[in-house]
Write a protein that holds these residues in place. Sequence first.
Motif, PDB file in Angstrom:
ATOM      1  N   SER A 135      -2.563  17.249  12.683  1.00 47.59           N
ATOM      2  CA  SER A 135      -2.539  15.788  12.604  1.00 47.59           C
ATOM      3  C   SER A 135      -3.925  15.233  12.903  1.00 47.59           C
ATOM      4  O   SER A 135      -4.714  15.839  13.627  1.00 47.59           O
ATOM      5  N   ALA A 136      -4.217  14.079  12.334  1.00 47.80           N
ATOM      6  CA  ALA A 136      -5.467  13.373  12.629  1.00 47.80           C
ATOM      7  C   ALA A 136      -5.124  11.921  12.927  1.00 47.80           C
ATOM      8  O   ALA A 136      -4.269  11.327  12.261  1.00 47.80           O
ATOM      9  N   SER A 137      -5.769  11.350  13.932  1.00 48.30           N
ATOM     10  CA  SER A 137      -5.567   9.939  14.266  1.00 48.30           C
ATOM     11  C   SER A 137      -6.629   9.114  13.560  1.00 48.30           C
ATOM     12  O   SER A 137      -7.819   9.201  13.860  1.00 48.30           O
ATOM     13  N   TRP A 138      -6.189   8.310  12.606  1.00 45.75           N
ATOM     14  CA  TRP A 138      -7.062   7.578  11.691  1.00 45.75           C
ATOM     15  C   TRP A 138      -7.226   6.154  12.204  1.00 45.75           C
ATOM     16  O   TRP A 138      -6.239   5.422  12.342  1.00 45.75           O
ATOM     17  N   PRO A 139      -8.454   5.692  12.511  1.00 41.79           N
ATOM     18  CA  PRO A 139      -8.617   4.314  13.008  1.00 41.79           C
ATOM     19  C   PRO A 139      -8.302   3.284  11.937  1.00 41.79           C
ATOM     20  O   PRO A 139      -8.690   3.427  10.779  1.00 41.79           O
ATOM     21  N   THR A 140      -7.572   2.255  12.315  1.00 42.97           N
ATOM     22  CA  THR A 140      -7.188   1.171  11.411  1.00 42.97           C
ATOM     23  C   THR A 140      -7.311  -0.154  12.156  1.00 42.97           C
ATOM     24  O   THR A 140      -7.481  -0.169  13.381  1.00 42.97           O
ATOM     25  N   PRO A 141      -7.203  -1.295  11.452  1.00 38.64           N
ATOM     26  CA  PRO A 141      -7.239  -2.594  12.143  1.00 38.64           C
ATOM     27  C   PRO A 141      -6.106  -2.760  13.153  1.00 38.64           C
ATOM     28  O   PRO A 141      -6.209  -3.574  14.075  1.00 38.64           O
ATOM     29  N   ARG A 142      -5.027  -1.984  13.018  1.00 40.50           N
ATOM     30  CA  ARG A 142      -3.871  -2.100  13.902  1.00 40.50           C
ATOM     31  C   ARG A 142      -3.897  -1.090  15.047  1.00 40.50           C
ATOM     32  O   ARG A 142      -2.991  -1.079  15.872  1.00 40.50           O
ATOM     33  N   GLY A 143      -4.906  -0.230  15.072  1.00 41.65           N
ATOM     34  CA  GLY A 143      -4.952   0.806  16.095  1.00 41.65           C
ATOM     35  C   GLY A 143      -5.263   2.156  15.469  1.00 41.65           C
ATOM     36  O   GLY A 143      -6.370   2.388  15.002  1.00 41.65           O
ATOM     37  N   HIS A 144      -4.263   3.043  15.398  1.00 36.74           N
ATOM     38  CA  HIS A 144      -4.443   4.355  14.786  1.00 36.74           C
ATOM     39  C   HIS A 144      -3.219   4.735  13.966  1.00 36.74           C
ATOM     40  O   HIS A 144      -2.086   4.528  14.394  1.00 36.74           O
ATOM     41  N   GLY A 184       5.460   6.675   6.524  1.00 39.33           N
ATOM     42  CA  GLY A 184       5.348   6.571   5.076  1.00 39.33           C
ATOM     43  C   GLY A 184       4.980   7.903   4.456  1.00 39.33           C
ATOM     44  O   GLY A 184       4.329   8.739   5.088  1.00 39.33           O
ATOM     45  N   LEU A 185       5.401   8.124   3.214  1.00 43.86           N
ATOM     46  CA  LEU A 185       5.031   9.309   2.444  1.00 43.86           C
ATOM     47  C   LEU A 185       3.899   8.943   1.487  1.00 43.86           C
ATOM     48  O   LEU A 185       4.025   7.986   0.715  1.00 43.86           O
ATOM     49  N   LEU A 186       2.799   9.690   1.539  1.00 48.90           N
ATOM     50  CA  LEU A 186       1.662   9.397   0.672  1.00 48.90           C
ATOM     51  C   LEU A 186       2.009   9.736  -0.773  1.00 48.90           C
ATOM     52  O   LEU A 186       2.496  10.821  -1.066  1.00 48.90           O
ATOM     53  N   ASN A 187       1.723   8.779  -1.658  1.00 49.50           N
ATOM     54  CA  ASN A 187       2.088   8.933  -3.064  1.00 49.50           C
ATOM     55  C   ASN A 187       1.051   8.213  -3.915  1.00 49.50           C
ATOM     56  O   ASN A 187       0.166   7.524  -3.390  1.00 49.50           O
ATOM     57  N   VAL A 188       1.164   8.339  -5.229  1.00 54.57           N
ATOM     58  CA  VAL A 188       0.232   7.676  -6.132  1.00 54.57           C
ATOM     59  C   VAL A 188       0.684   6.255  -6.460  1.00 54.57           C
ATOM     60  O   VAL A 188       0.048   5.562  -7.249  1.00 54.57           O
ATOM     61  N   GLY A 189       1.758   5.836  -5.889  1.00 53.55           N
ATOM     62  CA  GLY A 189       2.266   4.483  -6.078  1.00 53.55           C
ATOM     63  C   GLY A 189       3.466   4.271  -5.172  1.00 53.55           C
ATOM     64  O   GLY A 189       4.038   5.230  -4.646  1.00 53.55           O
ATOM     65  N   GLN A 190       3.843   3.017  -4.977  1.00 50.94           N
ATOM     66  CA  GLN A 190       4.963   2.724  -4.084  1.00 50.94           C
ATOM     67  C   GLN A 190       6.296   2.650  -4.825  1.00 50.94           C
ATOM     68  O   GLN A 190       7.355   2.585  -4.195  1.00 50.94           O
ATOM     69  N   ILE A 224      -3.689   3.895   4.127  1.00 48.58           N
ATOM     70  CA  ILE A 224      -3.973   4.648   5.358  1.00 48.58           C
ATOM     71  C   ILE A 224      -4.926   3.866   6.245  1.00 48.58           C
ATOM     72  O   ILE A 224      -4.635   3.586   7.409  1.00 48.58           O
ATOM     73  N   SER A 225      -6.078   3.479   5.692  1.00 46.71           N
ATOM     74  CA  SER A 225      -7.073   2.760   6.483  1.00 46.71           C
ATOM     75  C   SER A 225      -6.634   1.344   6.820  1.00 46.71           C
ATOM     76  O   SER A 225      -7.099   0.767   7.811  1.00 46.71           O
ATOM     77  N   LEU A 226      -5.749   0.773   6.013  1.00 41.56           N
ATOM     78  CA  LEU A 226      -5.228  -0.566   6.307  1.00 41.56           C
ATOM     79  C   LEU A 226      -4.184  -0.532   7.421  1.00 41.56           C
ATOM     80  O   LEU A 226      -3.859  -1.564   7.996  1.00 41.56           O
ATOM     81  N   GLY A 227      -3.654   0.653   7.701  1.00 41.20           N
ATOM     82  CA  GLY A 227      -2.656   0.768   8.762  1.00 41.20           C
ATOM     83  C   GLY A 227      -1.293   0.229   8.376  1.00 41.20           C
ATOM     84  O   GLY A 227      -0.562  -0.292   9.224  1.00 41.20           O
ATOM     85  N   LEU A 228      -0.920   0.369   7.096  1.00 36.65           N
ATOM     86  CA  LEU A 228       0.374  -0.158   6.646  1.00 36.65           C
ATOM     87  C   LEU A 228       1.518   0.487   7.419  1.00 36.65           C
ATOM     88  O   LEU A 228       2.490  -0.180   7.772  1.00 36.65           O
ATOM     89  N   THR A 229       1.408   1.798   7.674  1.00 42.83           N
ATOM     90  CA  THR A 229       2.407   2.483   8.499  1.00 42.83           C
ATOM     91  C   THR A 229       1.694   3.209   9.636  1.00 42.83           C
ATOM     92  O   THR A 229       0.498   3.482   9.564  1.00 42.83           O
ATOM     93  N   ASP A 230       2.439   3.543  10.674  1.00 34.35           N
ATOM     94  CA  ASP A 230       1.861   4.238  11.828  1.00 34.35           C
ATOM     95  C   ASP A 230       1.667   5.722  11.562  1.00 34.35           C
ATOM     96  O   ASP A 230       0.812   6.358  12.186  1.00 34.35           O
ATOM     97  N   VAL A 231       2.469   6.288  10.675  1.00 31.85           N
ATOM     98  CA  VAL A 231       2.398   7.708  10.334  1.00 31.85           C
ATOM     99  C   VAL A 231       2.368   7.835   8.818  1.00 31.85           C
ATOM    100  O   VAL A 231       3.152   7.180   8.125  1.00 31.85           O
ATOM    101  N   VAL A 232       1.459   8.662   8.298  1.00 33.54           N
ATOM    102  CA  VAL A 232       1.400   8.958   6.867  1.00 33.54           C
ATOM    103  C   VAL A 232       1.525  10.465   6.691  1.00 33.54           C
ATOM    104  O   VAL A 232       0.793  11.233   7.313  1.00 33.54           O
ATOM    105  N   VAL A 233       2.460  10.874   5.833  1.00 31.07           N
ATOM    106  CA  VAL A 233       2.782  12.288   5.647  1.00 31.07           C
ATOM    107  C   VAL A 233       2.345  12.748   4.264  1.00 31.07           C
ATOM    108  O   VAL A 233       2.602  12.063   3.262  1.00 31.07           O
TER     109      VAL A 233
END
Length: 353
Positions: A135-144, A184-190, A224-233
Motif C-alpha cells: 500500500s502507498a499513502s497518496w497525499p490529496t487535498p482531503r488528507g491521504h 473505489g476500484l480503479l478503472n478507465v471510466g466510472q 486518486i490525487s483529488l481524493g475522491l475516495t479514501d482507498v483506491v484498489v
Amino acid sequence: MTQTAPIISVDAMGADNGPSVAVEGISHILTRLPETPARFLVHGDEAQLAPLIAAASPLARERITLQHTDSEVRMTDKPSEAVRRSRGSSMWNALAAVKNGEADVVVSAGNTGALMAISKVVLRMKKGVHRPAISASWPTPRGHTVVLDVGANVECGPKQLVEFAIMGEAFHRAVHGSTHPTVGLLNVGQEELKGNDTVRAADRLIRDAKIDFKYHGFVEGDDISLGLTDVVVTDGFTGNIALKTAEGTVKLVAHWMRESFTSSLTAKIGAFFLNMGGLDHLRAKLDPRSINGGVLLGLNGMVVKSHGGTDGEGFATALGLGIDIAGSHFLTEIEANLERLTRAEEAKSETDS
C-alpha cells in the motif's frame, strides 16, 4: 505484541546507500517525535553499524539495540534465491523478531521482491488472503488516499482485488484515523460497462458479498490525487505505474520551480519573499521523502517497505509509519470482512455447479 513502547525491528543493510541510512533515520525520527517511547532493534553487520551508532545522537544510542548478522540480502538477489539463502541475514532476522514477539513491526529499505517472499515464509499469510499487497499513502487535498497494490502483484483476479479493498479500508482507519473510509476500484471510466472483465467481476463481488465498508464504485486515475475516495484498489502493475508517474510529475514540477526561481535576479528576489510566505511549506509537500514507506498488507505481522534509494530523512518517515501502525489493530479488523468474502465465493461456487 502489547506494550507501552513500540519496538521497531530494522533491517539496516538493505538500503542502496548503506547502513548509515537506517541509523540516521532513527536519529531523525527521534528528533521529529521527541515524545515517542519507541525503541529500535537494529539488525546488520556490527563492524559497519557500531561506529555509526556511536556517532549518532545520544537519544538514538540509548534507544538502539544492535543485533549482529553475518549476511544481507542484496538488491540484485532474485526472490527465490533470497528465500533459500537468507536465513540469518539482516532481513530474515528483522522479520523473525516480529514473529517471535520481540518487536511490533519491521522496517526495511531492501530488495522489494525478496522482502515480500521472505515475509511470506517467516510471517505467513493471513487466513483468507492469497497474496500480500503493498500500500502507498497518496497525499490529496482531503488528507491521504491509500492506494494498493503498488507493485507486489502484476496480475490479480477479482477475489484478490476485493481482498486488497478489505485490507486497504482497515489500514486507512488504523493509520489515517478515518471512521468510515470510502473504497473505489480503479478503472478507465466510472460507467458500469467500462473496464476489463477482472475489474467488473471484482465490482460485482463486492456488491454481492455485502462487504462491510462504504463502497463508492469505479474511480479514474485523476480521482486518486483529488481524493475522491479514501482507498483506491488496483493490480500491482497499474498501481506501480501510477505511483512512479506521480513521483516523476512531482520531480518535474519541482524542477520547473527551481528553474523559474533562479532564471533572473528578479525571480530570485521573488523567491526570497515567497520563502517568507510559505514556499518552504510547498517544497516540503513536494518532497517524496515526506511520504516514503509502503506497508505490506495480508501478512501475520506488520512490515513497512522503505524506498531503497532514500536517505536518512526518508527512512525516518518510514520509521514514523512503523511507529504509527505498531499500536493499531487493523490486522484483526479485516478478519470479519475476509470471512464474508469467503462465504460469498463459496455460495457462488455452489450456484455455478
